[in-house]
Design a protein around this motif. Structure first.
Motif, PDB file in Angstrom:
ATOM      1  N   LEU A 125      -6.520  -0.197  -1.816  1.00 34.79           N
ATOM      2  CA  LEU A 125      -6.414  -1.140  -0.702  1.00 34.79           C
ATOM      3  C   LEU A 125      -6.829  -2.537  -1.139  1.00 34.79           C
ATOM      4  O   LEU A 125      -7.898  -2.715  -1.709  1.00 34.79           O
ATOM      5  CB  LEU A 125      -7.317  -0.683   0.448  1.00 34.79           C
ATOM      6  CG  LEU A 125      -6.950   0.679   1.035  1.00 34.79           C
ATOM      7  CD1 LEU A 125      -8.070   1.170   1.936  1.00 34.79           C
ATOM      8  CD2 LEU A 125      -5.645   0.585   1.790  1.00 34.79           C
ATOM      9  N   GLY A 126      -5.980  -3.487  -0.903  1.00 33.21           N
ATOM     10  CA  GLY A 126      -6.325  -4.873  -1.178  1.00 33.21           C
ATOM     11  C   GLY A 126      -6.176  -5.310  -2.620  1.00 33.21           C
ATOM     12  O   GLY A 126      -6.548  -6.428  -2.976  1.00 33.21           O
ATOM     13  N   GLY A 166      -3.575  -6.117  -4.240  1.00 34.95           N
ATOM     14  CA  GLY A 166      -2.591  -7.181  -4.431  1.00 34.95           C
ATOM     15  C   GLY A 166      -1.153  -6.690  -4.452  1.00 34.95           C
ATOM     16  O   GLY A 166      -0.254  -7.384  -4.925  1.00 34.95           O
ATOM     17  N   LYS A 167      -0.922  -5.499  -3.898  1.00 32.29           N
ATOM     18  CA  LYS A 167       0.433  -4.933  -3.937  1.00 32.29           C
ATOM     19  C   LYS A 167       1.418  -5.790  -3.141  1.00 32.29           C
ATOM     20  O   LYS A 167       2.520  -6.072  -3.591  1.00 32.29           O
ATOM     21  CB  LYS A 167       0.421  -3.496  -3.389  1.00 32.29           C
ATOM     22  CG  LYS A 167      -0.434  -2.545  -4.226  1.00 32.29           C
ATOM     23  CD  LYS A 167      -0.392  -1.134  -3.690  1.00 32.29           C
ATOM     24  CE  LYS A 167      -1.039  -0.988  -2.325  1.00 32.29           C
ATOM     25  NZ  LYS A 167      -2.483  -1.309  -2.299  1.00 32.29           N
ATOM     26  N   THR A 168       1.000  -6.182  -1.951  1.00 31.88           N
ATOM     27  CA  THR A 168       1.899  -6.996  -1.125  1.00 31.88           C
ATOM     28  C   THR A 168       2.188  -8.324  -1.815  1.00 31.88           C
ATOM     29  O   THR A 168       3.320  -8.822  -1.788  1.00 31.88           O
ATOM     30  CB  THR A 168       1.270  -7.231   0.265  1.00 31.88           C
ATOM     31  OG1 THR A 168       0.883  -5.960   0.796  1.00 31.88           O
ATOM     32  CG2 THR A 168       2.242  -7.888   1.201  1.00 31.88           C
ATOM     33  N   THR A 169       1.174  -8.883  -2.450  1.00 32.87           N
ATOM     34  CA  THR A 169       1.349 -10.132  -3.195  1.00 32.87           C
ATOM     35  C   THR A 169       2.420  -9.955  -4.266  1.00 32.87           C
ATOM     36  O   THR A 169       3.313 -10.796  -4.422  1.00 32.87           O
ATOM     37  CB  THR A 169       0.003 -10.530  -3.848  1.00 32.87           C
ATOM     38  OG1 THR A 169      -1.009 -10.559  -2.837  1.00 32.87           O
ATOM     39  CG2 THR A 169       0.097 -11.891  -4.523  1.00 32.87           C
ATOM     40  N   ASP A 188       2.484  -3.349   6.974  1.00 34.78           N
ATOM     41  CA  ASP A 188       2.859  -3.708   5.608  1.00 34.78           C
ATOM     42  C   ASP A 188       4.231  -4.366   5.557  1.00 34.78           C
ATOM     43  O   ASP A 188       4.427  -5.370   4.900  1.00 34.78           O
ATOM     44  CB  ASP A 188       2.878  -2.463   4.719  1.00 34.78           C
ATOM     45  CG  ASP A 188       1.534  -2.256   4.068  1.00 34.78           C
ATOM     46  OD1 ASP A 188       0.595  -2.978   4.448  1.00 34.78           O
ATOM     47  OD2 ASP A 188       1.440  -1.388   3.192  1.00 34.78           O
ATOM     48  N   GLU A 202       6.374   1.325  -3.007  1.00 35.68           N
ATOM     49  CA  GLU A 202       4.950   1.055  -2.820  1.00 35.68           C
ATOM     50  C   GLU A 202       4.289   2.268  -2.187  1.00 35.68           C
ATOM     51  O   GLU A 202       4.780   2.809  -1.202  1.00 35.68           O
ATOM     52  CB  GLU A 202       4.746  -0.155  -1.901  1.00 35.68           C
ATOM     53  CG  GLU A 202       3.281  -0.467  -1.712  1.00 35.68           C
ATOM     54  CD  GLU A 202       2.981  -1.350  -0.508  1.00 35.68           C
ATOM     55  OE1 GLU A 202       3.845  -1.516   0.359  1.00 35.68           O
ATOM     56  OE2 GLU A 202       1.859  -1.863  -0.444  1.00 35.68           O
ATOM     57  N   LYS A 230      -6.547 -10.421  -9.896  1.00 33.87           N
ATOM     58  CA  LYS A 230      -7.718 -11.159  -9.390  1.00 33.87           C
ATOM     59  C   LYS A 230      -8.701 -11.503 -10.507  1.00 33.87           C
ATOM     60  O   LYS A 230      -9.924 -11.465 -10.306  1.00 33.87           O
ATOM     61  CB  LYS A 230      -8.434 -10.374  -8.280  1.00 33.87           C
ATOM     62  CG  LYS A 230      -7.512  -9.955  -7.138  1.00 33.87           C
ATOM     63  CD  LYS A 230      -8.301  -9.626  -5.896  1.00 33.87           C
ATOM     64  CE  LYS A 230      -7.378  -9.046  -4.827  1.00 33.87           C
ATOM     65  NZ  LYS A 230      -8.065  -8.737  -3.582  1.00 33.87           N
ATOM     66  N   ASP A 237      -9.296 -14.223 -11.556  1.00 31.77           N
ATOM     67  CA  ASP A 237      -9.976 -15.481 -11.220  1.00 31.77           C
ATOM     68  C   ASP A 237     -11.346 -15.233 -10.581  1.00 31.77           C
ATOM     69  O   ASP A 237     -12.163 -16.138 -10.525  1.00 31.77           O
ATOM     70  CB  ASP A 237      -9.105 -16.312 -10.266  1.00 31.77           C
ATOM     71  CG  ASP A 237      -8.677 -15.532  -9.024  1.00 31.77           C
ATOM     72  OD1 ASP A 237      -8.189 -14.400  -9.175  1.00 31.77           O
ATOM     73  OD2 ASP A 237      -8.847 -16.057  -7.908  1.00 31.77           O
ATOM     74  N   GLN A 284      -3.369 -13.123 -12.160  1.00 31.82           N
ATOM     75  CA  GLN A 284      -3.893 -13.763 -10.953  1.00 31.82           C
ATOM     76  C   GLN A 284      -2.757 -13.835  -9.959  1.00 31.82           C
ATOM     77  O   GLN A 284      -1.658 -14.234 -10.301  1.00 31.82           O
ATOM     78  CB  GLN A 284      -4.384 -15.183 -11.262  1.00 31.82           C
ATOM     79  CG  GLN A 284      -5.616 -15.173 -12.131  1.00 31.82           C
ATOM     80  CD  GLN A 284      -6.128 -16.575 -12.422  1.00 31.82           C
ATOM     81  OE1 GLN A 284      -5.805 -17.522 -11.724  1.00 31.82           O
ATOM     82  NE2 GLN A 284      -6.926 -16.686 -13.459  1.00 31.82           N
ATOM     83  N   ARG A 285      -3.044 -13.462  -8.736  1.00 34.66           N
ATOM     84  CA  ARG A 285      -1.989 -13.393  -7.713  1.00 34.66           C
ATOM     85  C   ARG A 285      -0.798 -12.592  -8.235  1.00 34.66           C
ATOM     86  O   ARG A 285       0.351 -12.959  -8.009  1.00 34.66           O
ATOM     87  CB  ARG A 285      -1.533 -14.791  -7.296  1.00 34.66           C
ATOM     88  CG  ARG A 285      -2.647 -15.693  -6.868  1.00 34.66           C
ATOM     89  CD  ARG A 285      -2.799 -15.769  -5.371  1.00 34.66           C
ATOM     90  NE  ARG A 285      -4.165 -16.205  -5.043  1.00 34.66           N
ATOM     91  CZ  ARG A 285      -4.854 -15.810  -3.999  1.00 34.66           C
ATOM     92  NH1 ARG A 285      -4.321 -14.952  -3.144  1.00 34.66           N
ATOM     93  NH2 ARG A 285      -6.071 -16.232  -3.783  1.00 34.66           N
ATOM     94  N   ALA A 286      -1.103 -11.558  -8.998  1.00 31.42           N
ATOM     95  CA  ALA A 286      -0.073 -10.660  -9.549  1.00 31.42           C
ATOM     96  C   ALA A 286       1.022 -11.424 -10.297  1.00 31.42           C
ATOM     97  O   ALA A 286       2.196 -11.077 -10.236  1.00 31.42           O
ATOM     98  CB  ALA A 286       0.529  -9.805  -8.432  1.00 31.42           C
TER      99      ALA A 286
HETATM  100  N1  GTP Z   1      -8.630 -14.524  -5.487  1.00 25.97           N
HETATM  101  C1  GTP Z   1      -7.519 -13.791  -5.549  1.00 25.97           C
HETATM  102  N2  GTP Z   1      -7.027 -13.233  -4.427  1.00 25.97           N
HETATM  103  C2  GTP Z   1      -5.903 -12.496  -4.498  1.00 25.97           C
HETATM  104  C3  GTP Z   1      -5.237 -12.294  -5.739  1.00 25.97           C
HETATM  105  N3  GTP Z   1      -4.156 -11.509  -5.495  1.00 25.97           N
HETATM  106  C4  GTP Z   1      -4.148 -11.239  -4.179  1.00 25.97           C
HETATM  107  N4  GTP Z   1      -5.201 -11.832  -3.564  1.00 25.97           N
HETATM  108  C5  GTP Z   1      -5.565 -11.750  -2.139  1.00 25.97           C
HETATM  109  O1  GTP Z   1      -6.134 -10.473  -1.910  1.00 25.97           O
HETATM  110  C6  GTP Z   1      -5.813 -10.024  -0.580  1.00 25.97           C
HETATM  111  C7  GTP Z   1      -5.159  -8.657  -0.627  1.00 25.97           C
HETATM  112  O2  GTP Z   1      -3.904  -8.801  -1.260  1.00 25.97           O
HETATM  113  P1  GTP Z   1      -2.652  -7.934  -0.814  1.00 25.97           P
HETATM  114  O3  GTP Z   1      -1.524  -8.366  -1.662  1.00 25.97           O
HETATM  115  O4  GTP Z   1      -2.485  -7.926   0.652  1.00 25.97           O
HETATM  116  O5  GTP Z   1      -3.176  -6.493  -1.253  1.00 25.97           O
HETATM  117  P2  GTP Z   1      -2.535  -5.060  -0.958  1.00 25.97           P
HETATM  118  O6  GTP Z   1      -2.761  -4.258  -2.175  1.00 25.97           O
HETATM  119  O7  GTP Z   1      -1.152  -5.199  -0.465  1.00 25.97           O
HETATM  120  O8  GTP Z   1      -3.467  -4.521   0.196  1.00 25.97           O
HETATM  121  P3  GTP Z   1      -3.251  -3.214   1.168  1.00 25.97           P
HETATM  122  O9  GTP Z   1      -1.972  -3.441   1.891  1.00 25.97           O
HETATM  123  O10 GTP Z   1      -4.461  -3.246   2.032  1.00 25.97           O
HETATM  124  O11 GTP Z   1      -3.261  -2.003   0.299  1.00 25.97           O
HETATM  125  C8  GTP Z   1      -4.925 -11.093   0.010  1.00 25.97           C
HETATM  126  O12 GTP Z   1      -5.740 -11.893   0.783  1.00 25.97           O
HETATM  127  C9  GTP Z   1      -4.398 -11.839  -1.189  1.00 25.97           C
HETATM  128  O13 GTP Z   1      -4.086 -13.174  -0.914  1.00 25.97           O
HETATM  129  C10 GTP Z   1      -5.794 -12.894  -6.934  1.00 25.97           C
HETATM  130  O14 GTP Z   1      -5.312 -12.756  -8.068  1.00 25.97           O
HETATM  131  N5  GTP Z   1      -6.939 -13.626  -6.767  1.00 25.97           N
END
Ligand code: GTP
Length: 364
Positions: free
Chosen positions: A18-19, A21-24, A51, A102, A164, A166, A193-195
């Motif tokens: 969870l979290g 960065g998959k959606t990113t 999602d 996903e 992440k 960073d 960073q940011r995938a």
């Molecule tokens: N600082 C930082 N934040 C990031 C990075 N990549 C993603 N984020 C942030 O992390 C948060 C979660 O990213 P998502 O892409 O929603 O993650 P996810 O895996 O889809 O999350 P779930 O749907 O909960 O499983 C968001 O607020 C993004 O903007 C990164 O490389 N650095």
């Protein structure tokens, strides 16, 4: 990017806690100007379609499966979605260059990956390209401590994107990479960073093809730090003194919620790399592998290998997801090529000595 050898559409199974960065990442895949057409299949928790709404440009190329829990069984709904996609056409080629599935942050990717081996129609049209795990560099250590799913996602992956970066220091990154390698010595780790990984580096990589991985990065089968045979190299770093996950500790199979840091921890999932420089008896090996998967398939998350079979010009390539095994004879060994057998087993509670003995006993 259609798999050139087979004409099949490559499928990437994207996991990550969870979290992570998959959606990113999916948003990048769907919006970047790469000249490819990718289909994204997202998994929804029951009735609320969060999602899907977070994925931009969602309408055309995003498909949902919402039929129950993704981690329970081979996915009937996934089979239906994939078969539906395969019926679409573009002139002269498949409708999509690649498919990305996903999985939810809590799901075991095993059943999703297995889906691509069990359904004949899906198998005829698609090929599992890789299981890719996204990892949150900031939080992954704590998640590996308290979550079996997080450990399994890492252990299962063909490649890992360490996202992440960073948010942590270089020292912390090295410690994280060391721990990830202990769980999965085979998967290449790419920092991001940011995938922001190059898409052609993560999609259509033939991640399931052990041989290709070892060609690109021979160190992938390097045993984890501290294990017998580990070769110190640029990738392992040497200043991770406070993260020595010794390999002789008593196991803690319960994994109650520990604090975020500070306890000595033995990961119960590990990767074991085996190799042999003598040819193997094909029948003995197949028999051994069948028996092993039959008896311990629940605990074996992934296995793959290339075997030098006596009297056979071609290499035997096998891979397994739990108990589902696929193997065939592939391209011939080259004249000057080193002929040797190598295999990797990733799983829970594996008896390394027994595996090694069993593997070596298959020598011709
Ligand atoms: N600082 C930082 N934040 C990031 C990075 N990549 C993603 N984020 C942030 O992390 C948060 C979660 O990213 P998502 O892409 O929603 O993650 P996810 O895996 O889809 O999350 P779930 O749907 O909960 O499983 C968001 O607020 C993004 O903007 C990164 O490389 N650095």
């Amino acid at each position: 990017m259609t798999d050139t050898a087979s004409g099949k559409t490559p499928v990437t199974v994207l996991t990550g806690y969870l979290g992570a960065g998959k959606t990113t990442l999916l948003n990048r895949i769907l919006t970047e100007d790469h000249g490819k057409r990718y289909a994204v299949i997202v998994n929804e928790f029951g009735e609320i379609g969060i999602d899907n709404d977070l994925v931009v440009g969602a309408d055309e190329d995003v498909f949902e499966m919402n039929n129950g829990c993704v981690c329970c069984t081979v996915r009937g709904d996934l089979i239906r979605v994939v078969n539906g996609l395969m019926k679409r056409q573009r002139p002269g080629k498949p409708a999509f260059d690649a498919i990305i599935v996903e999985t939810t942050g809590l799901a075991d990717p095993g059943p999703v990956a297995q889906t691509f081996f069990v359904d004949d129609e899906v198998k005829a049209k698609t090929v599992l390209d890789s299981v890719t795990a996204l990892v949150d560099a900031k939080h992954v250590m704590a998640r590996l401590d308290d979550s079996k799913e997080a450990r399994e996602q890492v252990a299962f992956a063909d490649q890992i994107i360490l996202n992440k970066t960073d948010l942590v220091t270089e020292d912390e990154l090295v410690a994280v990479e060391t721990r990830l390698r202990g769980l999965n010595p085979l998967a290449p780790i790419t920092r991001a960073q940011r995938a922001d990984v190059p898409l052609d580096q993560i999609l259509g990589v033939h991640g399931f093809d052990l041989e290709r991985i070892t060609e690109v990065r021979p160190d992938f089968v390097n045993p984890p730090h501290g294990a017998d045979g580990h070769v110190h190299d640029d990738h392992c770093g040497h200043d991770h003194h406070d993260h020595d996950h010794g390999h002789d500790h008593a196991h803690d199979h319960e994994h109650h919620h520990h604090g975020a840091r500070g306890h000595a921890h033995e990961d119960d999932i590990k990767g074991i790399a085996l190799s042999l420089d003598r040819p193997m008896d094909g029948q003995k090996f197949t028999h051994w592998l069948d028996k092993l998967l039959g008896e311990q398939g629940q605990n074996i998350l992934r296995a793959k290998g290339i075997i030098d079979v006596q009297g056979e010009d071609r290499r035997l390539v096998f891979q397994a997801v739990h108990m589902i095994l696929e193997g065939d004879l592939q391209k011939p060994w080259g004249d000057k090529e080193r002929r040797w057998s190598r295999a990797v087993f990733i799983g829970r509670d594996l008896d390394e000595a027994a595996l090694k003995a069993g593997f070596e006993a298959c020598a011709a």
